[in-house]
Design an enzyme around this catalytic site. Structure first.
Site: not given
Length: 359
Positions: A44, A46, A69, A78, A164, A190
């Protein structure tokens, strides 16, 4: 905290199903360590900042965009690492709503004698992880609907030509957005008409391609489309309701999905994407898909690119079956307007005009 936010943004689109988090350690007025969460299962933010600081973390201030956490998952908590490193104060941007954390990280720090200051740049920290908060609260991905239209609301000419509508600056913005989401979705129309790649083509080739998702109820699209044969680091997922499946390519996954009004059940599709760890979904079209997501109340953010063009006819992106009265229209809350070359980018959260209720 702004530096911590910059660090956190480096993880956007790469940490799902985890949030993007940044951390900065400051001692004696100097930054001694920075870090961000790079991907699920990796250390993480930290921990990365503590490793960078080493012994200089003792007595330092920690700035983190999300509450540390307090539980064992793929990595240790952490909050415990911060205590063991001897950090004096922790500045927390966003409170973590995860039931496994939700104030427990801050409480553990305070019990250990670490001062916790909550809330600096909270709005910015909350905005950074808005998709993850939605994912955690609802069990479905956060949906950003992107539409490029002319001033009279057309996304293509009467012959279907759409390249475009917007200019190069707006298209470059879309590629940066794709780099920061977990998946991008289009409909069968599309996919067949435009044959898009849906990749993140950034300068220098540093983009990360998201999962490409196609809604094809009858599984009728030809196998020669770019989405099926183009080499990419990302896979393509086709939602369908056909009785019989067929092979479309080595990196193409087929997923049966229940039918809904006018096609596939969009809520079911979102649940299936959530099960794959998709936190942030970008919906790019076309018009029928955009109108369906809006009508179902499944759009969390609308990003509308308006080009300084007028067709006077052609294909509309909002569909033709809107509300009978203006009071039933949607409006955008928290509207932000930005210039992208000659185009305008409008972003906001759709709400019902009459009630103010978010859809």
């Amino acid at each position: 905290m702004r530096l911590a936010l910059e660090e956190a943004s480096r993880g956007l689109g790469r940490t799902a199903p985890n949030p993007a988090v940044g951390a900065v350690l400051v001692r004696g007025g100097r930054v001694v360590g920075v870090g961000h969460h790079a991907r699920a299962g990796s250390p993480h933010a930290e921990i990365e900042a503590l490793r960078a600081a080493g012994t200089r973390a003792r007595g330092a201030d920690l700035y983190t965009t999300l509450e540390p956490c307090n539980h064992f998952g793929r990595t240790p908590p952490c909050s415990l690492a911060v205590i063991e490193a001897g950090v004096s104060r922790v500045f927390v941007g966003s409170r973590d709503p995860n039931p496994l954390v939700d104030g427990k990280g801050s409480a553990r720090l305070r019990r250990a004698g670490v001062e916790v200051v909550a809330g600096p740049l909270r709005a910015e920290c909350d905005a950074l992880n808005a998709p993850w908060f939605r994912f955690l609260a609802s069990g479905r991905p956060f949906v950003t609907l992107k539409v490029a239209a002319t001033l009279d609301g057309r996304i293509a000419t009467r012959t279907g030509d759409s390249r475009w509508v917007s200019g190069p600056e707006a298209r470059a913005w879309v590629h940066r957005l794709r780099d920061r989401v977990d998946a991008v979705l289009v409909g069968r129309g599309t996919a067949q008409a435009d044959d898009p790649r849906l990749t993140a083509r950034l300068p220098g080739g540093g983009g990360r391609d998201p999962l490409r998702v196609v809604l094809d109820t009858g599984l009728e699209l030809p196998a020669g489309l770019h989405l099926f044969r183009q080499r990419s680091t990302a896979r393509t997922l086709v939602f369908h309701a056909a009785r019989q499946e067929r092979r479309l390519g080595p990196r193409v996954d087929l997923q049966r999905c229940p039918r809904g009004p006018g096609g596939l059940d969009l809520e079911a599709a979102l649940s299936l994407l959530a099960a794959r760890g998709v936190v942030h979904l970008l919906v790019e079209g076309g018009g029928a898909v955009a109108a369906s997501f809006l009508a179902a109340g499944l759009v969390d953010r609308l990003a509308l690119v308006l080009a300084p063009r007028v067709l006077g006819g052609g294909l509309s992106w909002g569909g033709e079956s809107g509300p009978a009265r203006m009071a039933g229209a949607l409006r955008l809350r928290d509207l932000a307007v930005e210039r992208l070359g000659e185009d305008l980018l409008l972003q906001g959260s759709p709400v019902l005009a009459a009630t103010g209720r978010r859809v």
